[in-house]
Scaffold this motif. Sequence first.
Motif, short mmCIF file in Angstrom:
data_model
loop_
_atom_site.label_atom_id
_atom_site.label_comp_id
_atom_site.label_asym_id
_atom_site.label_seq_id
_atom_site.Cartn_x
_atom_site.Cartn_y
_atom_site.Cartn_z
N ALA A 208 -2.54 2.62 -9.53
CA ALA A 208 -2.55 3.03 -8.13
C ALA A 208 -1.73 2.04 -7.30
N PRO A 209 -1.17 2.49 -6.17
CA PRO A 209 -0.42 1.56 -5.30
C PRO A 209 -1.33 0.43 -4.81
N ARG A 210 -0.76 -0.75 -4.65
CA ARG A 210 -1.51 -1.89 -4.12
C ARG A 210 -1.39 -1.99 -2.61
N GLU A 211 -0.52 -1.20 -2.01
CA GLU A 211 -0.26 -1.25 -0.57
C GLU A 211 -0.36 0.17 -0.02
N ALA A 212 -0.85 0.30 1.19
CA ALA A 212 -0.99 1.61 1.82
C ALA A 212 0.37 2.26 2.06
N ASN A 213 0.37 3.59 2.11
CA ASN A 213 1.56 4.39 2.41
C ASN A 213 2.61 4.35 1.30
N PHE A 214 2.20 4.05 0.08
CA PHE A 214 3.06 4.16 -1.09
C PHE A 214 2.45 5.20 -2.02
N PRO A 215 3.29 5.97 -2.75
CA PRO A 215 4.74 5.98 -2.67
C PRO A 215 5.25 6.82 -1.51
N VAL A 216 6.49 6.60 -1.13
CA VAL A 216 7.16 7.38 -0.10
C VAL A 216 7.87 8.56 -0.77
N PRO A 217 7.80 9.76 -0.20
CA PRO A 217 8.51 10.90 -0.78
C PRO A 217 10.00 10.58 -1.01
#
Length: 503
Positions: A208-217
């Motif tokens: 899972a991403p470690r930072e919010a709003n990832f991944p970007v389309p």
Amino acid sequence: MNWQALKRRYIAGTWALPLALFPAFVLSALSGQPSAIEPLVELFFIYTPLPLANLLLTVLGPVARPLAMLGAIALLMLVGGLLGIVASSPFEQKPFPGPTPLRWLFVTGATLGGGVALAKAASTPISALAAILAGLLFVPALLWTRTWGRSEPRLAGRRRILRSLRGTPLALCVIAALSTYELWSTLAVQVFSLGNQVRRLFPFMSPAPREANFPVPGMEPEVTPVAQFYVNGKNVTDPLLLAENWELRIRGLVRNPTTLTYAQLLRLPRTDLYATMRCVDNPVDGHLMSTALWSGVRISELLALAQPLPSATTLVFHAADQFDESLALSALVPDAALLAYAMNGETLTQTHGAPVRGLLPGWYGFRNVKWLQELELTAQIPQGYWERTGWTAQKIHPVARIDSAQVLDATHVLVAGVAFGGLAGVSAVQVRVDADPWETAVLNAPPLSPFTWVQWRAILIMAAHTFHLTARMIDATGDAQDEQAQPVYPGGSSGLHTIEVRR
């Protein structure tokens, strides 16, 4: 000299060549091995000027390799035509002096000698046998094609239809089949289950991403699915090594020369490592760069079994396709350099080097040798396959690539991509609009390992309707990537990735 007879003999020779090659290609395909003329195709790649070769690969993509095969066939057809002229019949005017039997003996010796030469350069025994078979079949094929131009009694029905297919239609069909060998040989491997069955060794799911709003389309996935992992190489057809027959030899300057089977390798302690691989052919904006979870055995543990001598300074990787690359022992990252047998929890596919390949994080892809068979310890650093053709690339050049740019509103743009620093790592990514000051992007951090790329994103302020976005990365030591643009050849590309955006 009867030029019409000369032309007929030449055409008969050019037709005979693909007919002689076809059974040899079938033999190779039914064994899942490279074709009989693979060494000749390889010469096309080696001696094509690198700028032209890179341009052709970029423009033609997957069509480039069939075209290289077609070029090799065309060259051989030219030779076949010349041999057809030499081998005149006793009832025709002779273009060259000498008794007819001697000329046919010369043609037989020349074609068989050519087959033997290709066999010696072949990477597998089956390919070598196929090359000799093609050499043996040329003269019978020539004897048949020489009859095509003769006048025959008027035929009817099926015999007339079959006769109409001889000559150019048959030759063109055979040439088309030969030039697409990679396609139907791969199909033969799948239909007849000639290759290794891909097995799942353990469950795998992308982290899972470690930072919010990832991944970007529009952004490259953090872990690349095996089917989407980039592929590039020198072969038209890759060698097929069965895991049950595979062995790894460790030899050279060692106290204990060692041979391991595939089963023995799998019983050794397994190391799992996320690592990004980048092809040396990849420009700064290119997508010949992918990330996977690799599983295998540390090279340091294998070398401990063989016990290198103090004089050993270099490790040479030898592959089944006669590819070789070397690396100083001091350059190996002990905990990261692997002999890998799995990607994302599954055993390797043939395309990715099954059953075992090298993994050297931080070095360009060509040093991560596929279809590995042997490790050799030496006191000197020999030139590798690509170095012998002029390449000088060593460690990967840092790069920040822009994958997506989305205009959010009248004054803001969302830009995202990936950055890879090789062994130097990534500490920051900076982006700017035109010549504005650099803005620091948000990273999907920490990275999956010190040897992977990092996803990044940034929201920038824009004013113009048309503007340029530029990205650069900062490595773990605080150094910014090289802004000097360099081409792919000979040392690997460098420079900053810039794109134009229009609202």
